[in-house]
Every structure is written in structure tokens, then in C-alpha cells.
Design a protein around this motif. Structure first.
Motif, PDB file in Angstrom:
ATOM      1  N   PRO A 173      -6.588   4.056  11.375  1.00 44.51           N
ATOM      2  CA  PRO A 173      -5.944   4.346  10.082  1.00 44.51           C
ATOM      3  C   PRO A 173      -5.416   5.777   9.997  1.00 44.51           C
ATOM      4  O   PRO A 173      -4.343   6.015   9.442  1.00 44.51           O
ATOM      5  N   THR A 174      -6.151   6.738  10.582  1.00 46.17           N
ATOM      6  CA  THR A 174      -5.696   8.134  10.550  1.00 46.17           C
ATOM      7  C   THR A 174      -4.379   8.278  11.305  1.00 46.17           C
ATOM      8  O   THR A 174      -3.415   8.873  10.796  1.00 46.17           O
ATOM      9  N   ALA A 175      -4.325   7.710  12.518  1.00 48.83           N
ATOM     10  CA  ALA A 175      -3.114   7.827  13.340  1.00 48.83           C
ATOM     11  C   ALA A 175      -1.937   7.128  12.663  1.00 48.83           C
ATOM     12  O   ALA A 175      -0.828   7.666  12.603  1.00 48.83           O
ATOM     13  N   LEU A 217       0.824  -1.206   0.000  1.00 52.05           N
ATOM     14  CA  LEU A 217       0.000   0.000   0.000  1.00 52.05           C
ATOM     15  C   LEU A 217       0.859   1.258   0.000  1.00 52.05           C
ATOM     16  O   LEU A 217       0.415   2.340  -0.338  1.00 52.05           O
ATOM     17  N   LEU A 218       2.116   1.109   0.422  1.00 47.65           N
ATOM     18  CA  LEU A 218       2.973   2.279   0.566  1.00 47.65           C
ATOM     19  C   LEU A 218       3.779   2.476  -0.700  1.00 47.65           C
ATOM     20  O   LEU A 218       4.192   1.527  -1.333  1.00 47.65           O
ATOM     21  N   GLU A 266      -8.096  -4.990   8.935  1.00 45.93           N
ATOM     22  CA  GLU A 266      -7.947  -4.031   7.825  1.00 45.93           C
ATOM     23  C   GLU A 266      -6.761  -4.441   6.972  1.00 45.93           C
ATOM     24  O   GLU A 266      -5.660  -4.645   7.498  1.00 45.93           O
ATOM     25  N   ASP A 267      -6.984  -4.496   5.681  1.00 48.06           N
ATOM     26  CA  ASP A 267      -5.951  -4.908   4.753  1.00 48.06           C
ATOM     27  C   ASP A 267      -4.686  -4.037   4.893  1.00 48.06           C
ATOM     28  O   ASP A 267      -4.756  -2.818   4.749  1.00 48.06           O
ATOM     29  N   GLY A 268      -3.558  -4.668   5.179  1.00 48.66           N
ATOM     30  CA  GLY A 268      -2.262  -3.981   5.198  1.00 48.66           C
ATOM     31  C   GLY A 268      -1.996  -3.097   6.410  1.00 48.66           C
ATOM     32  O   GLY A 268      -0.909  -2.546   6.554  1.00 48.66           O
ATOM     33  N   LEU A 289      -6.751   1.777   5.273  1.00 47.45           N
ATOM     34  CA  LEU A 289      -5.434   2.396   5.139  1.00 47.45           C
ATOM     35  C   LEU A 289      -5.185   2.813   3.693  1.00 47.45           C
ATOM     36  O   LEU A 289      -4.713   3.920   3.427  1.00 47.45           O
ATOM     37  N   GLY A 290      -5.514   1.924   2.755  1.00 48.62           N
ATOM     38  CA  GLY A 290      -5.348   2.253   1.340  1.00 48.62           C
ATOM     39  C   GLY A 290      -6.162   3.484   0.974  1.00 48.62           C
ATOM     40  O   GLY A 290      -5.673   4.388   0.284  1.00 48.62           O
TER      41      GLY A 290
END
Ligand code: UDX
Length: 441
Positions: A28-30, A3-4, A62-64, A168-169
Motif C-alpha cells: 500500500p505504501t508503494a 478510494l481516490l 485489500e479493498d481497492g 489503501l484507504g
């Protein structure tokens, strides 16, 4: 870490950031802000969630997410605390990511937001910017500002559009960043935190920003209700909904996303946000008929499925054994809040069926808070064995590649109802099964 990518460069001016609430939006935000190089503290009341994060494990599926979370915890970019006051001390930006559940009359319950605003008010830096990411009714930014009541502290609305399962994506590659505030400088400095995502930035006033979130979710829900209604019409007319979707979605003005018919829309956002928007409009003297119809139509889809399932076993479900495959509101999440699968299960039970259900994220002793008598089985084979009809309600990848030649002989009747269009028809037909699904003749 797929994802990165290299576009997510480490920031040159790392900020100290507090995130209040380690839920589907807060984590995900943090993690994303810490990954960009900021120094992030996440405050969470729940001990299990705190311990999980501290140990580099994600408390939500959550994926990844877990890989990146582990890396930022290990590097010290992300810390966790139980104490919101401690988290905000020294933070330039404070993200509010607490739950806004639906109250009894469909409105968003703001008690968590209010409590946090009051709790942290005195501990904020003089120049802190409080960023509201929780989905909140129009006017909440102003409400938070008056609860905090500190002249230098600015409050900004920054709605979150991430989907569960791909949070996250979605955070790293958003379609847009929306920031709303009366103080445009504050809005721009919040937008700057997301600059490396490369997403277009919409800066607006707070009211419009708060409304954008509700309007987007209500639009998606309405699109889904429309296609689901079409799937029922296809059943009535003997048309084929897959071809209908191909024909409609190819028009770029319509598009394919959110055009897959299913058991209806659910989850923690669309049901709550559509009801809240209807309430917001009613308070403003407007009857939001389109959205009201979308909500009503959603429930009709679940009733339609149960009628169709009953038809497969002779018209009555009384005393019939039904295998329910999938309990979460969609695949790739462990979330069963407002799950259409549970709503269908409830209707099946009300029609007299006995349920044996299976979901890859649900353990046999883990149905607390769900519908009673779900009959959660440890394995899919156990759920299907002896079933008069197997009903697929969540689009888990594993349901696409089932060996029906092995499963069908264990069923009492070879009937499959596929509400997600994931069953491999060739394999199911070869095993002698009759397969029905919404809108497919
Ligand atoms: C939604 C919004 O997409 C997101 O922008 C917002 O921030 C939160 O609410 P989420 O709740 O994770 O995200 O679910 P989403 O992926 O949007 O799906 C919502 C429901 O619609 C699910 O029940 C899903 O199964 C259903 N759905 C979605 C369909 O039935 N067909 C589709 O084509 C798409």
C-alpha cells in the motif's frame, strides 16, 4: 477507484523512492506514493509476489488496491525488483517495510531490518533518507543509523497505522502522519511526501515516534479486552452487551470504534505489538500491568466462547460435530496469522469436537501452517450439514445474509453460536434455531 479523489494531486517534484518489502505495509505504501506521482521501485525477495505485482495483481487481499496497483504498474510509476541494492540506487527516500515478527520471548525480531540495513548501506545515495515504517522497538532508528554508518544518510521513523483490508484507504486518508527524527529537516521532508493526504502531521523525536505505534496498538487492544470482559460479565449478570455498547459509546470520550465484542483480538500486529511493548517496558524496569492484563483477558475470551458453545450442546463437546464459519482474524482479509478463530478452533478440538470449517478465503488444500484437523470444506453448506452446533467466528458479510431456513434443517441440532453478532436473528429463529452470542441474553 472510489478510494481516490481530486485531493490527491500529482506532486510537482516527483522523487525516486525505494520500498523494501512487498507485504501488508510495503505494497500500500508503494502504490500510494506511485499514485501521488513519485517514481517507486519495490524490492521483494518472494518471486510469487514480484510476478503478481509485475502483472498488475495484488498478492494481498485489500479493498481497492488492485485497481490502483495495476494503474501505477501500467504507467511505469511502480517497478518491482528482487534486488534491494538495485532498488535503492539513486533513491532519495528508502522505506523499510520488512517484517518484524515476534521472537520466543515476545520481543520484536529485528533480523530482517538488520540484514537490509547492512545490505543497502554502501548503495545508498549520499543524501538518502531511510524511513523506517516497520514496527520496531524504541532505539531501532539509532541501530539502523549505526548499521548504515554513512555520515550524510539520515534515518527517520515513520510508523504505519493502516489496518489490513482497508490498507489503501487508510494510507490515502490517515488520521495522522507521525515522523520522528533527531534531524527535523529530514523528518519534515518525509512528512512532505504525505502532504496531499491532508492529515495532521506529528513531528517528534525518534524514540517517541517509535513508542507512538506501540502505545496506539496497545491502547486499541486494551479497549477491546475491556469490552470483551464486559461481554463476559453481561453473560454472568444477564445484561445485554449491545445496549451496554450503545450506552458507553455515545459518550464521545469513549466512542464506538473498537467497542464491538468478539472472539478476541488477533492478526499480525496487536498480539505481537502488545507483547513487544510489555518487553520494552520490562527492559526499562516497568511492569506494564494494564497491557499484560489485556493480553491475558484476550485468551479468556476464547475459553469463554468454547464453554458457551459446549453449554449449547449439553455441556460436553466430546464427539460433537462443530461447523466453524470464518478462519481469518477478521473479515475482508485473507490473513490467518494469530487469528482468534483458529485459537477457538484449537480449543474446540482439545475439548473433543470434530470440526468442519469454512472461510471464503480458504481453499480445502490451503490450511497449511494452520491448526491440524480444521476439516476445511469447499462450501459453507458442506460445513454446516450434520453439525451439532454452528459457530460464527469472523464477520464476513456473507454470513449476515445466510438463508437459515435452508441451512438449519441440514444440521444435526439447530444450535448457532454467534461470536461476531452477524447472524440474522429473525431468519435463524424462524428456521427454529437457538442462537447464542457473547453478552446477549
Ligand atoms: C491493527 C491496527 O488497527 C492498525 O492501526 C495497525 O497498523 C495494525 O494493527 P489490523 O491488524 O489490520 O490493524 O486489525 P484491526 O482492524 O485493528 O483489528 C484487530 C483485531 O481486533 C481483529 O482481530 C478484529 O477482529 C478485532 N476487533 C476490532 C474486534 O474484535 N472488535 C472491534 O470493534 C474492532
Amino acid at each position: 477507484m472510489s478510494l481516490l479523489d481530486s485531493t490527491h494531486q500529482t506532486v510537482s517534484h516527483p522523487e525516486r523512492i525505494a520500498v523494501i518489502g512487498a507485504g501488508y505495509v510495503g505494497i500500500p505504501t508503494a502504490v500510494m506514493l506511485a499514485h501521488f506521482g513519485h517514481s517507486v521501485v519495490i524490492a521483494e525477495r518472494d518471486e510469487f509476489r514480484r510476478e503478481s505485482i509485475r502483472n498488475g495483481r495484488s498478492p494481498i487481499l485489500e479493498d481497492g488496491l488492485e485497481d490502483v496497483l495495476a494503474a501505477v504498474v501500467q504507467s511505469g510509476q511502480l517497478e518491482v525488483t528482487a534486488d534491494a541494492v538495485q532498488a535503492v540506487a539513486g533513491a532519495k527516500f528508502v522505506f523499510l517495510c520488512v517484517a518484524t515478527p515476534m521472537d520466543d520471548d515476545g520481543r520484536a525480531d529485528l533480523s530482517f531490518i538488520d540484514a537490509v540495513a547492512q545490505q543497502i548501506a554502501h548503495a545508498l545515495r549520499d543524501d538518502a533518507i531511510v524511513v523506517n515504517k516497520s514496527t520496531v522497538p524504541v532505539g531501532t532508528m539509532e541501530r539502523v543509523r549505526s548499521l548504515i554508518n554513512r555520515p550524510g544518510v539520515r534515518v527517520v521513523s515513520n510508523p504505519e497505522f493502516l489496518r489490513e483490508g482497508t490498507a489503501l484507504g487508510d494510507s490515502l486518508k490517515p488520521d495522522r502522519i507521525v515522523v520522528g527524527a533527531e534531524d527535523r529537516d529530514a523528518a519534515k521532508s518525509v512528512a512532505q511526501l504525505f502532504a496531499s493526504t491532508g492529515a495532521p502531521i506529528v513531528v517528534t523525536d525518534a524514540t517517541t515516534s517509535e513508542l507512538i505505534k506501540y502505545a496506539s496498538n496497545a491502547f486499541l487492544a486494551t479497549k477491546l479486552s475491556f469490552i470483551n470482559t464486559m461481554s463476559r460479565l453481561c453473560d454472568q449478570l444477564g445484561a445485554d452487551v449491545d445496549d451496554l455498547v450503545r450506552g458507553m459509546g455515545s459518550d464521545h470520550r469513549i466512542g464506538f470504534p473498537f467497542l464491538n465484542p468478539g472472539p478476541g483480538w488477533g492478526g499480525s500486529c496487536l498480539p505481537k505489538d502488545t507483547s513487544a511493548l510489555v518487553a520494552i517496558a520490562a527492559d526499562a524496569g516497568l511492569s506494564l500491568d494494564v497491557v499484560r492484563a489485556a493480553i491475558e483477558s484476550n485468551a479468556a475470551q476464547q475459553r469463554h466462547i468454547v464453554t458457551q458453545v459446549a453449554a449449547m450442546v449439553g455441556g460436553s463437546l466430546s464427539g460433537k460435530r462443530v461447523a466453524v464459519l470464518g478462519l481469518t482474524f477478521k473479515a475482508n482479509t485473507g490473513d490467518r496469522r494469530d487469528s482468534p478463530a483458529l485459537q477457538v478452533a484449537e480449543l474446540l478440538l482439545a475439548a473433543g469436537a470434530h470440526l468442519c470449517s469454512f472461510d471464503p478465503t480458504v481453499a480445502t488444500d490451503d490450511a497449511s501452517g494452520d491448526v491440524a484437523n480444521l476439516g476445511v470444506c469447499a462450501t459453507l453448506e458442506e460445513a454446516v450439514a450434520g453439525a451439532d452446533v454452528t459457530v460464527v467466528l469472523t464477520e464476513w458479510a456473507m454470513f449476515r445474509s445466510l438463508e437459515w431456513s435452508r441451512l438449519v434443517p441440514t444440521m444435526a441440532q439447530p444450535c448457532i453460536y454467534d461470536a461476531r453478532s452477524v447472524v440474522d436473528l429473525e431468519s435463524a429463529h424462524a428456521a427454529g434455531a437457538t442462537v447464542r452470542s457473547i453478552g446477549r441474553s
